[in-house]
Design a protein around this motif. Structure first.
Motif, PDB file in Angstrom:
ATOM      1  N   ASN A 200       0.841  -1.232  -0.109  1.00  0.00           N
ATOM      2  CA  ASN A 200       0.150   0.073  -0.144  1.00  0.00           C
ATOM      3  C   ASN A 200       0.769   1.303  -0.172  1.00  0.00           C
ATOM      4  N   SER A 201       2.275   1.089  -0.635  1.00  0.00           N
ATOM      5  CA  SER A 201       3.027   2.204  -0.567  1.00  0.00           C
ATOM      6  C   SER A 201       3.677   2.375  -1.719  1.00  0.00           C
ATOM      7  N   THR A 202       4.396   3.586  -2.061  1.00  0.00           N
ATOM      8  CA  THR A 202       4.959   3.926  -3.086  1.00  0.00           C
ATOM      9  C   THR A 202       6.705   3.501  -2.926  1.00  0.00           C
ATOM     10  N   GLU A 203       6.910   3.168  -1.546  1.00  0.00           N
ATOM     11  CA  GLU A 203       8.420   2.746  -1.070  1.00  0.00           C
ATOM     12  C   GLU A 203       8.168   1.090  -0.792  1.00  0.00           C
ATOM     13  N   THR A 204       9.642   0.700  -0.840  1.00  0.00           N
ATOM     14  CA  THR A 204       9.819  -0.599  -0.277  1.00  0.00           C
ATOM     15  C   THR A 204      11.256  -0.806   0.099  1.00  0.00           C
ATOM     16  N   THR A 205      11.603  -1.685   0.747  1.00  0.00           N
ATOM     17  CA  THR A 205      13.059  -1.977   1.218  1.00  0.00           C
ATOM     18  C   THR A 205      13.569  -3.384   0.564  1.00  0.00           C
ATOM     19  N   VAL A 206      14.648  -3.317   0.102  1.00  0.00           N
ATOM     20  CA  VAL A 206      15.298  -4.600  -0.451  1.00  0.00           C
ATOM     21  C   VAL A 206      16.698  -4.691  -0.005  1.00  0.00           C
ATOM     22  N   THR A 207      17.103  -5.842   0.085  1.00  0.00           N
ATOM     23  CA  THR A 207      18.350  -6.190   0.440  1.00  0.00           C
ATOM     24  C   THR A 207      18.925  -7.369  -0.420  1.00  0.00           C
ATOM     25  N   THR A 208      20.170  -7.306  -1.029  1.00  0.00           N
ATOM     26  CA  THR A 208      20.727  -7.858  -1.957  1.00  0.00           C
ATOM     27  C   THR A 208      22.340  -8.062  -1.819  1.00  0.00           C
ATOM     28  N   PRO A 209      22.785  -9.247  -2.165  1.00  0.00           N
ATOM     29  CA  PRO A 209      24.247  -9.504  -2.008  1.00  0.00           C
ATOM     30  C   PRO A 209      25.073  -8.704  -2.716  1.00  0.00           C
ATOM     31  N   ALA A 210      26.155  -8.439  -2.285  1.00  0.00           N
ATOM     32  CA  ALA A 210      27.185  -7.543  -3.049  1.00  0.00           C
ATOM     33  C   ALA A 210      27.397  -8.119  -4.295  1.00  0.00           C
ATOM     34  N   GLY A 211      27.327  -7.415  -5.487  1.00  0.00           N
ATOM     35  CA  GLY A 211      27.675  -7.619  -6.916  1.00  0.00           C
ATOM     36  C   GLY A 211      26.394  -8.386  -7.378  1.00  0.00           C
ATOM     37  N   THR A 212      25.236  -8.270  -6.566  1.00  0.00           N
ATOM     38  CA  THR A 212      24.264  -8.947  -7.358  1.00  0.00           C
ATOM     39  C   THR A 212      23.227  -7.635  -7.563  1.00  0.00           C
ATOM     40  N   ALA A 213      22.582  -7.738  -8.527  1.00  0.00           N
ATOM     41  CA  ALA A 213      21.459  -6.414  -8.782  1.00  0.00           C
ATOM     42  C   ALA A 213      20.305  -6.730  -7.838  1.00  0.00           C
ATOM     43  N   ALA A 214      19.910  -5.818  -7.218  1.00  0.00           N
ATOM     44  CA  ALA A 214      18.713  -6.202  -6.319  1.00  0.00           C
ATOM     45  C   ALA A 214      17.528  -6.497  -7.208  1.00  0.00           C
ATOM     46  N   ASN A 215      16.742  -7.586  -6.594  1.00  0.00           N
ATOM     47  CA  ASN A 215      15.375  -7.863  -7.184  1.00  0.00           C
ATOM     48  C   ASN A 215      14.251  -6.618  -6.574  1.00  0.00           C
ATOM     49  N   LEU A 216      14.203  -5.611  -7.500  1.00  0.00           N
ATOM     50  CA  LEU A 216      13.302  -4.799  -7.135  1.00  0.00           C
ATOM     51  C   LEU A 216      11.994  -5.188  -7.620  1.00  0.00           C
ATOM     52  N   PRO A 217      10.927  -4.442  -7.124  1.00  0.00           N
ATOM     53  CA  PRO A 217       9.601  -4.928  -7.470  1.00  0.00           C
ATOM     54  C   PRO A 217       9.285  -4.599  -9.011  1.00  0.00           C
TER      55      PRO A 217
END
Length: 558
Positions: A200-217
């Motif tokens: 229900n938001s326009t913001e999200t929090t994502v954690t990704t390993p170094a060197g790996t592109a974040a899996n963004l929505p």
């Protein structure tokens, strides 16, 4: 006798009825249509005194303009027009013009330009279109009148529209008996709000390993003006996910969809070590996993690296970066004595080792502190609270660091594969901690998994080169003529010389046998060549056996 000229006596219009009877009258009936100029008789018939007749042109007294024959749009009308002929100007002729009611010429939607029976209407998605209410009717007599348009009914789904593109439909109506058409365009629905899909938001929090592109929505759920919702792909800005080998990195990445902006708060986890890069020139920028390779000569020392330092080797991290670091130590599965033994025999040797980063005081203290906590949650059942026994108070940070180093050394010598959890258990056991807390066990296990790396060294031991004509000390020398092992009279060289060339770096027993073979064969050129061939074959067997024995003797860490 003189005959007088005949004179006109009457004028009129001759008509013939259905029975063929002719009559003459100064009046005539003319049929016309409103708005259309009627055609009046051109001539009238003049009768003379002698009974003769002739046609004469009628001069009609028509009003100026066209109003006189405009007639009516609803009923028939009659208009009288008078005229005369030149022969009898005093006689009035009358044309009774009957004008039928005007016909409809055109019907167009009021306001169209140019006038048209069709029009285009645009409406917002979800809004009923506003259609024209009147049509303009033009009659044949030039009169224009407005009349209501009766439109066909249509369902609200027709103008519901779409969030993907504009839609259209046609509506038909009637006015004055004519069909009219409205071409309705429903505009593409406009976005009114949006959220990241599943939130229900326009913001999200994502954690990704170094060197790996974040899996963004991937999508945002967009609401539109017609009430529809649709998942729309979010176009995220480019970002650098390399991260750091020192700590987690945090930054925001923005994306857009349908004009809305979304934000991902990204945390790139600290890169973890993955392998050792033994580059030839100490270049740490290549970021590749390269085994240690060394070539020595029999008798030289085999020197395996024991530290990772600036300008020499590097640690490769999970983000692809390769970093020189001076606080890494390497332990190998070969003792100094074993290396000395291997260096005495030509062959190829493989050693396995473990590279590890020295545990810091803070890391050790954190694990020791975790040991002071209960190993499991307090227990109670209708009685006093029972707590797990506390761990030995004698465990210090230094003791833990020493136990860790000892366990790594043991792991390097063992053929058994040890998991990080097993290694942590072994360390605690060595410290007398039989039931470490879950937190301490996890901390130490994680430390082993990220700070201990397996590596490999490949060493080639080459035989010493032999100078022709000289005793290398490896063959069996003797005195005598060309038929002896160390003879020098043969034109092809002494037997000792050949023996040394083909057996250099190998056991003295083999060399002695070769020399004896040379003596037995004799000093001829053919004998020397045959001995050389036999010596080479024996050397090949000796090298393979030596390498096989050495490989079986070394402990290799998994």
């Amino acid at each position: 006798m003189t005959v007088s000229k005949a004179t006109p006596t009457s004028v009129g219009f001759v008509t013939t009825d259905s029975e063929g009877t002719q009559t003459t009258s100064t009046e005539v009936q003319v049929l016309g249509q409103a708005g259309v100029e009627p055609t009046l008789p051109k001539n009238a018939t003049v009768t003379y005194s002698n009974g003769a007749t002739k046609p004469s042109t009628v001069s009609w007294n028509t009003p100026s303009g066209s109003d006189w024959y405009q007639g009516s749009t609803t009923e028939d009308t009659t208009v009288d027009v008078t005229g005369t002929v030149s022969e009898l100007p005093g006689t009035t002729l009358t044309a009774h013009v009957k004008l039928t009611s005007a016909d409809i010429s055109t019907v167009y939607i009021t306001g169209t330009d140019p006038a048209s029976a069709e029009t285009t209407v645009t409406t917002d998605a979800g809004s009923s279109p506003t259609l024209p209410t009147t049509a303009t009717v033009t009659y044949t007599n030039g009169v224009e009148q407005e009349t209501p348009i009766v439109w066909d009914s249509f369902d609200d789904t027709a103008y519901h529209g779409s969030a993907d593109a504009a839609t259209s439909f046609d509506v038909t109506g009637t006015a004055a008996g004519r069909t009219l058409t409205a071409h309705v365009t429903v505009s593409k629905a406009t976005p009114t709000s949006a959220v990241i899909t599943g939130t229900n938001s326009t913001e999200t929090t994502v954690t990704t390993p170094a060197g790996t592109a974040a899996n963004l929505p991937a999508t945002a759920t967009v609401s539109y003006s017609n009430g529809d919702t649709k998942d729309v792909t979010i176009a995220w800005d480019n970002a650098d996910y390399t991260g750091s080998t020192d700590a987690d990195t945090m930054f925001d990445v923005n994306g857009t969809a349908e004009g809305f902006t979304f934000t991902a708060h990204v945390t790139v986890s600290k890169a973890s070590p993955t392998s050792v890069n033994f580059t030839d020139d100490g270049d740490a920028s290549t970021g590749v996993d390269k085994e240690f390779d060394e070539t020595v000569t029999v008798g030289d020392a085999i020197s395996l690296p024991t530290t990772i330092g600036a300008g020499t080797f590097a640690i490769v991290y999970s983000n692809g970066q390769s970093v020189n670091s001076g606080d890494w130590t390497i332990v190998w599965n070969a003792t100094d004595a074993q290396l000395t033994q291997d260096a005495s025999t030509a062959g190829t040797y493989a050693y396995k080792g473990l590279a590890y980063r020295a545990m810091t005081d803070d890391e050790a203290q954190a694990i020791v502190s975790a040991l002071s906590r209960p190993s499991h949650a307090p227990l109670h059942r209708n009685g006093p609270v029972l707590r797990a026994p506390m761990q030995p108070a004698s465990v210090t940070a230094d003791a833990l660091k020493n136990a860790v180093a000892a366990e790594i050394a043991e792991m390097s010598r063992s053929d058994a594969k040890t998991t990080s959890d097993d290694a942590a258990t072994a360390v605690f056991s060595a410290l007398g901690v039989t039931s470490p807390s879950a937190g301490a066990q996890s901390l130490l296990s994680d430390w082993f998994s990220t700070n201990v790396l397996p590596t490999t060294a490949n060493v080639t031991v080459n035989a010493k080169p032999v100078t022709p004509g000289k005793d290398s000390g490896n063959g069996t020398s003797g005195t005598g003529n060309g038929t002896s092992a160390n003879g020098s009279t043969s034109s092809t060289g002494s037997a000792t010389t050949v023996g040394e060339a083909v057996t250099a770096g190998h056991s003295s027993s083999t060399e002695s046998n070769l020399a004896k073979t040379g003596v037995a064969i004799g000093g001829s050129a053919m004998a020397v060549l045959l001995m050389a061939s036999l010596g080479i074959a024996l050397v090949g067997v000796h090298r393979r056996n030596a390498a096989h024995v050495a490989e079986g003797a070394h402990h290799q860490a998994d």
